[in-house]
Design an enzyme around this catalytic site. Structure first.
Site, PDB file in Angstrom:
ATOM      1  NE  ARG A  19      -4.338  -1.622   1.709  1.00  0.00           N
ATOM      2  CZ  ARG A  19      -5.300  -1.969   2.553  1.00  0.00           C
ATOM      3  NH1 ARG A  19      -5.143  -1.793   3.847  1.00  0.00           N
ATOM      4  NH2 ARG A  19      -6.421  -2.485   2.096  1.00  0.00           N
ATOM      5  CE  LYS A  32     -19.524 -16.293   8.032  1.00  0.00           C
ATOM      6  NZ  LYS A  32     -19.809 -15.262   9.029  1.00  0.00           N
ATOM      7  N   GLY A  86      -8.007  -7.804  -0.120  1.00  0.00           N
ATOM      8  CA  GLY A  86      -8.216  -8.682   1.026  1.00  0.00           C
ATOM      9  C   GLY A  86      -7.496 -10.009   0.864  1.00  0.00           C
ATOM     10  N   GLY A 138     -12.831  -4.656   1.020  1.00  0.00           N
ATOM     11  CA  GLY A 138     -14.240  -4.272   1.128  1.00  0.00           C
ATOM     12  C   GLY A 138     -14.664  -3.345   0.006  1.00  0.00           C
TER      13      GLY A 138
HETATM   14  P1  AMP Z   1     -13.416 -14.190   2.544  1.00  0.00           P
HETATM   15  O1  AMP Z   1     -12.960 -13.181   3.533  1.00  0.00           O
HETATM   16  O2  AMP Z   1     -14.896 -14.428   2.559  1.00  0.00           O
HETATM   17  O3  AMP Z   1     -12.854 -13.981   1.158  1.00  0.00           O
HETATM   18  O4  AMP Z   1     -12.851 -15.575   3.067  1.00  0.00           O
HETATM   19  C1  AMP Z   1     -11.481 -15.872   3.111  1.00  0.00           C
HETATM   20  C2  AMP Z   1     -11.299 -17.035   4.031  1.00  0.00           C
HETATM   21  O5  AMP Z   1     -12.079 -18.122   3.569  1.00  0.00           O
HETATM   22  C3  AMP Z   1      -9.868 -17.531   4.113  1.00  0.00           C
HETATM   23  O6  AMP Z   1      -9.393 -17.289   5.411  1.00  0.00           O
HETATM   24  C4  AMP Z   1      -9.997 -19.022   3.835  1.00  0.00           C
HETATM   25  O7  AMP Z   1      -9.245 -19.823   4.714  1.00  0.00           O
HETATM   26  C5  AMP Z   1     -11.474 -19.289   4.048  1.00  0.00           C
HETATM   27  N1  AMP Z   1     -11.921 -20.481   3.322  1.00  0.00           N
HETATM   28  C6  AMP Z   1     -11.843 -20.720   2.013  1.00  0.00           C
HETATM   29  N2  AMP Z   1     -12.282 -21.966   1.743  1.00  0.00           N
HETATM   30  C7  AMP Z   1     -12.654 -22.536   2.900  1.00  0.00           C
HETATM   31  C8  AMP Z   1     -13.164 -23.806   3.268  1.00  0.00           C
HETATM   32  N3  AMP Z   1     -13.366 -24.743   2.366  1.00  0.00           N
HETATM   33  N4  AMP Z   1     -13.421 -24.024   4.558  1.00  0.00           N
HETATM   34  C9  AMP Z   1     -13.186 -23.063   5.478  1.00  0.00           C
HETATM   35  N5  AMP Z   1     -12.695 -21.846   5.201  1.00  0.00           N
HETATM   36  C10 AMP Z   1     -12.424 -21.580   3.921  1.00  0.00           C
END
Ligand code: AMP
Length: 396
Positions: free
Chosen positions: A37, A201, A353, A376
């Site tokens: 950054r 999620k 992120g 974000g």
């Molecule tokens: P996000 O912030 O929603 O992009 O999520 C990123 C996080 O999702 C990372 O820390 C990953 O470890 C987690 N992640 C990705 N795939 C899986 C999975 N199959 N089970 C649990 N966590 C996951």
């Protein structure tokens, strides 16, 4: 193209220029562990210095929640930024951000000088966009430049409130570049256009999926969010991440893709374990998992399927890892997708992120067309939302 005035549209010679930067860098024991950054801010700063502006830089760092927290001081940033710019960046160590140190430093500035204010979130008003702090910041400067894409989705004093009290408000090169890349990809992409979404999620990416289905030729889903889709289609997903409340939504999205003629790709195999740990024993499953199993990564057939799906793409946007990439054993799927993007002749854009961290950490950083500095903010952009930090700048 972004319809906002930029630093190319103003004359800053001899003027006091308040520059909102995104210096929200990870720190460990006072050491900056990722300076992307800071490096990304340099083109704007160098241009303003060369033009004879008097630069007053500000940024937030972490979440001090309205009080001075020494471990979240921007002092280490001033030191590293001095080295990167090759000139002194004077640090104004006021706990109230705009205090006697800042005012004295500003009064002594000559053209081309640079000072850095203390963490804007030391002030309680910052995240509430409160007037008192916006006025304080504005009182220091003649002109405002916003180059902090990472906070553009928030309306805070230092990126939005301050523009109430300074007439000239423009964007910097980094902001412009971020919006140009993301904006072109979403609104005017060279086709075929593919979006790859992963991460934990579904619920956090609902609006992104919905908006992108109106734009893309292919949508690829991986990571933790794919199990909600798998379950909705009748597969057992054991102890995997699952959002029961979003099963109907998952089906709706699959239907929307069909209606729109968008290719919608879901994992065809999954690396599963019985525990969430870095060296858990694993196996590859097609279809249903056992009740005591959980998905950790996309399987080898899925990696091939996804690599194949991006081969002919001309634009790819990727947000969210394909698995638990923090554990090397379960980073293979994320690596395979990063490799596939590195191998194609296309505009490749990585949302900020975790996806940016994954791509950099796995060594594919310089193979991508653009890695966003805002997690974000890039997501909200992909949702089709207006970013308040951008909206506040003067129109062209
Ligand atoms: P996000 O912030 O929603 O992009 O999520 C990123 C996080 O999702 C990372 O820390 C990953 O470890 C987690 N992640 C990705 N795939 C899986 C999975 N199959 N089970 C649990 N966590 C996951």
């Amino acid at each position: 193209m972004l319809n906002k005035k930029s630093i190319d549209d103003i004359n800053v010679k001899g003027k006091k220029v308040l520059v909102r930067c995104d210096f929200n860098v990870p720190l460990q024991e006072g050491k900056i562990t990722d300076e992307n950054r800071l490096v990304a801010a340099l083109p704007t700063l160098k241009k303003l210095i060369a033009d004879g502006g008097r630069l007053i830089l500000c940024s937030h760092l972490g979440k001090p929640k309205g009080e001075p927290k020494p471990e979240l001081s921007l002092a280490p940033v001033a030191v590293r930024l001095s080295e990167l710019l090759g000139q002194e960046v004077k640090f104004a160590a006021d706990p109230e951000v705009v205090g006697p140190n800042a005012k004295a430093a500003v009064a002594e500035m000559k053209d081309g000088d640079v000072i850095l204010l203390e963490n804007t979130r030391y002030r309680i008003e910052e995240t509430k966009n409160g007037d008192a702090f916006s006025k304080d910041l504005a009182s220091l400067a003649d002109v405002f430049v916003n180059d902090a894409f990472g906070t553009a989705h928030r309306a805070h004093c230092s990126n939005v409130g301050v523009t109430k009290y300074i007439d000239t408000a423009v964007v910097g090169y980094l902001m412009q570049k971020e919006i140009d890349f993301l904006g072109n990809a979403v609104n005017n992409p060279e086709r075929p256009m593919v979006a790859i979404l992963g991460g934990a999620k579904v619920s956090s990416k609902i609006s992104v999926i919905n908006n992108l289905l109106d734009k893309v030729d292919t949508l690829i889903i991986g990571g933790g969010m794919s199990y909600t889709f798998a379950k909705a289609q009748g597969n057992e997903v054991g102890k995997s991440l699952l959002e029961e409340d979003y099963l109907d939504y998952a089906l709706e999205m699959i239907k929307k893709a069909e209606e729109k003629g968008v290719k919608f790709l879901l994992p065809v195999d999954t690396v599963v374990t019985k525990e969430f740990s870095k060296d858990a024993e694993s196996r590859v499953v097609e279809g249903s998992m056992e009740p005591d199993e959980m998905g950790m990564d996309i399987g080898p057939k899925t990696r091939e399927l996804y690599a194949d799906a991006v081969k002919s793409a001309k634009t790819v946007v990727w947000n969210g890892p394909m698995g638990v990439f923090e554990f090397p054993k379960f980073a293979e799927g994320t690596i395979a997708v990063a490799q596939a993007l590195a191998d194609i002749d296309a505009t490749t854009i990585i949302g900020g992120g975790d996806s940016a961290a994954a791509v950099n950490q796995l060594g594919f950083g310089d193979k991508m067309s653009h890695i966003s500095t805002g997690g974000g903010a890039s997501l909200e952009f992909l949702e089709g939302k207006e970013l308040p930090g951008v909206a506040a700048a003067n129109d062209k």
